[in-house]
Design an enzyme around this catalytic site. Structure first.
Site, PDB file in Angstrom:
ATOM      1  N   SER A   1      55.621  37.355  56.954  1.00 38.96           N
ATOM      2  CA  SER A   1      56.247  38.162  58.066  1.00 38.96           C
ATOM      3  C   SER A   1      57.884  37.852  58.165  1.00 38.96           C
ATOM      4  O   SER A   1      58.549  38.435  57.130  1.00 38.96           O
ATOM      5  CB  SER A   1      55.754  37.690  59.336  1.00 38.96           C
ATOM      6  OG  SER A   1      55.968  38.382  60.631  1.00 38.96           O
TER       7      SER A   1
ATOM      8  N   ASP B   1      48.500  47.044  60.148  1.00 37.77           N
ATOM      9  CA  ASP B   1      49.200  46.002  60.703  1.00 37.77           C
ATOM     10  C   ASP B   1      49.713  46.426  62.083  1.00 37.77           C
ATOM     11  O   ASP B   1      50.351  47.428  62.158  1.00 37.77           O
ATOM     12  CB  ASP B   1      50.284  45.788  59.747  1.00 37.77           C
ATOM     13  CG  ASP B   1      51.163  44.227  60.119  1.00 37.77           C
ATOM     14  OD1 ASP B   1      51.295  44.202  61.485  1.00 37.77           O
ATOM     15  OD2 ASP B   1      51.408  43.755  59.453  1.00 37.77           O
TER      16      ASP B   1
ATOM     17  N   HIS C   1      47.932  41.710  60.791  1.00 35.98           N
ATOM     18  CA  HIS C   1      49.412  41.104  60.391  1.00 35.98           C
ATOM     19  C   HIS C   1      49.154  39.593  60.069  1.00 35.98           C
ATOM     20  O   HIS C   1      48.562  38.696  60.866  1.00 35.98           O
ATOM     21  CB  HIS C   1      50.213  41.130  61.741  1.00 35.98           C
ATOM     22  CG  HIS C   1      51.396  40.640  61.396  1.00 35.98           C
ATOM     23  ND1 HIS C   1      52.545  41.566  60.770  1.00 35.98           N
ATOM     24  CD2 HIS C   1      52.188  39.307  61.640  1.00 35.98           C
ATOM     25  CE1 HIS C   1      53.758  40.737  60.726  1.00 35.98           C
ATOM     26  NE2 HIS C   1      53.413  39.660  61.084  1.00 35.98           N
TER      27      HIS C   1
END
Length: 338
Positions: free
Chosen positions: A151, A279, A307
């Site tokens: 991320s 996502d 995600h």
């Protein structure tokens, strides 16, 4: 799965197939955390002093001095993550099992204690990563290096690889669910069901900043706790705090200068981008087009995965973690005999 301009013949991870009971993107994202096994992961903690007087926490799976032949893989967590984040702990364990030494770099203040300076960290903050890698080279010369970022940490890693260009010392890098286009992603997480994630992350960001206000009576920005508590979106937080605290004019300036996508063309080491189409955090704008990447960059794009989810397995409530299964052997292709 989409593969863009593979630089050489390497064995890519297979297409991700979600567990039949976890096709929904929100289930992938949330269940990944709660079904992750609670492994006994013993790490050595180090506080690394930084050139500006601050420090960051490192968690090593093994002492490199006692395992001189093993490659070292740096792991970068996501926004407000830490050693207890399921994906970070799981990847450290998987890399160790592969035969690597793994080290988790906490971004400033993410180890549960306010860092020494008023500044924090952000999506384009590559200086601490660059310093850590330089220190590893200095301490353990000749050691092979790679990195995995999740991320926010994935965006930092991509930007670092682009900034370093041909001088990058990493043998390979992997960025998972990276918000490579920050402005559209800030907009995406403020829509529909994704607002739930925004409120969770925003709450953690607010708590971190409140600790900073308590610690730094000479905080450099004219903000109050009431102003922080009133913030409604991550973009508002970035505009009021992240941007000015780290030398940007505003959120737009921060997003433009920190988005990893703009640095892809400068990458000169094997870089694997792992994304899911569904996502719930990220805008489709994070996905690079074929003319936006050099031959060194590969994109694995799956239909499902959420995600940083990517949970597979046939048995309900007996999850298997694709990233832990596939990324260590992928990196092994670039790291000597491992």
């Amino acid at each position: 799965m989409l593969i863009l301009q593979a630089p050489e013949i390497v064995k890519l991870p297979p297409v991700f197939k979600p567990a039949w009971w976890l096709r929904n993107c929100h289930l992938q994202t949330i269940v990944a955390k709660y079904l992750a096994p609670r492994r006994a992961l013993a790490t050595d903690t180090e506080m690394l002093a930084l050139p500006d007087g601050d420090h960051i926490q490192l968690n090593w799976t093994e002492n490199p001095e006692q395992a001189a032949a093993k490659p070292i893989v740096v792991v970068l967590h996501g926004l407000e993550g830490n050693i207890h984040s399921h994906y970070a702990a799981g990847m450290l364990h998987a890399l160790q099992r592969q035969g690597f030494i793994a080290v988790l770099m906490h971004f400033r203040g993410c180890n549960g204690v306010a860092n020494r300076l008023p500044r924090a960290y952000h999506s384009g903050d590559t200086a601490d990563l660059a310093y850590l890698i330089a220190q590893i080279q200095l301490r353990y010369p000749g050691r092979e290096l790679a990195a995995v970022g999740f991320s926010l940490g994935g965006n930092v890693l991509v930007k670092y690889c682009g900034e370093q260009g041909a001088q990058c010392v990493l043998k390979a890098a992997v960025a998972v669910s990276a918000p490579l286009a920050l402005a559209p992603s800030a907009q995406r997480i403020n829509q529909g069901g994704s607002k739930v994630y925004q409120q969770y992350l925003l709450g953690r960001l607010k708590a971190t900043m409140m600790r900073k206000l308590d610690r730094h009576r000479d905080f450099p920005l004219p903000v109050s706790k009431a102003q922080i508590l009133a913030l409604k979106t991550i973009r508002d937080f970035d505009d009021l705090l992240t941007a000015p605290l780290h030398g940007f004019q505003n959120a737009d300036d921060y997003y433009q200068k920190s988005s990893g996508k703009a640095y892809l063309k400068q990458v000169r080491v094997p870089l694997l981008l792992v994304h899911a189409k569904d996502d719930p955090f990220l805008s489709p704008a994070v996905l690079p087009k074929a003319d936006e990447v050099p031959p060194y960059v590969q994109l694995l794009l799956s239909r499902h995965g959420g995600h940083v989810g990517f949970v597979t397995g046939n048995m309900p409530f007996k999850a298997e973690y694709y990233l832990e299964q596939q990324l260590p052997p992928y990196l092994a292709q670039f790291l000597g005999k491992y």
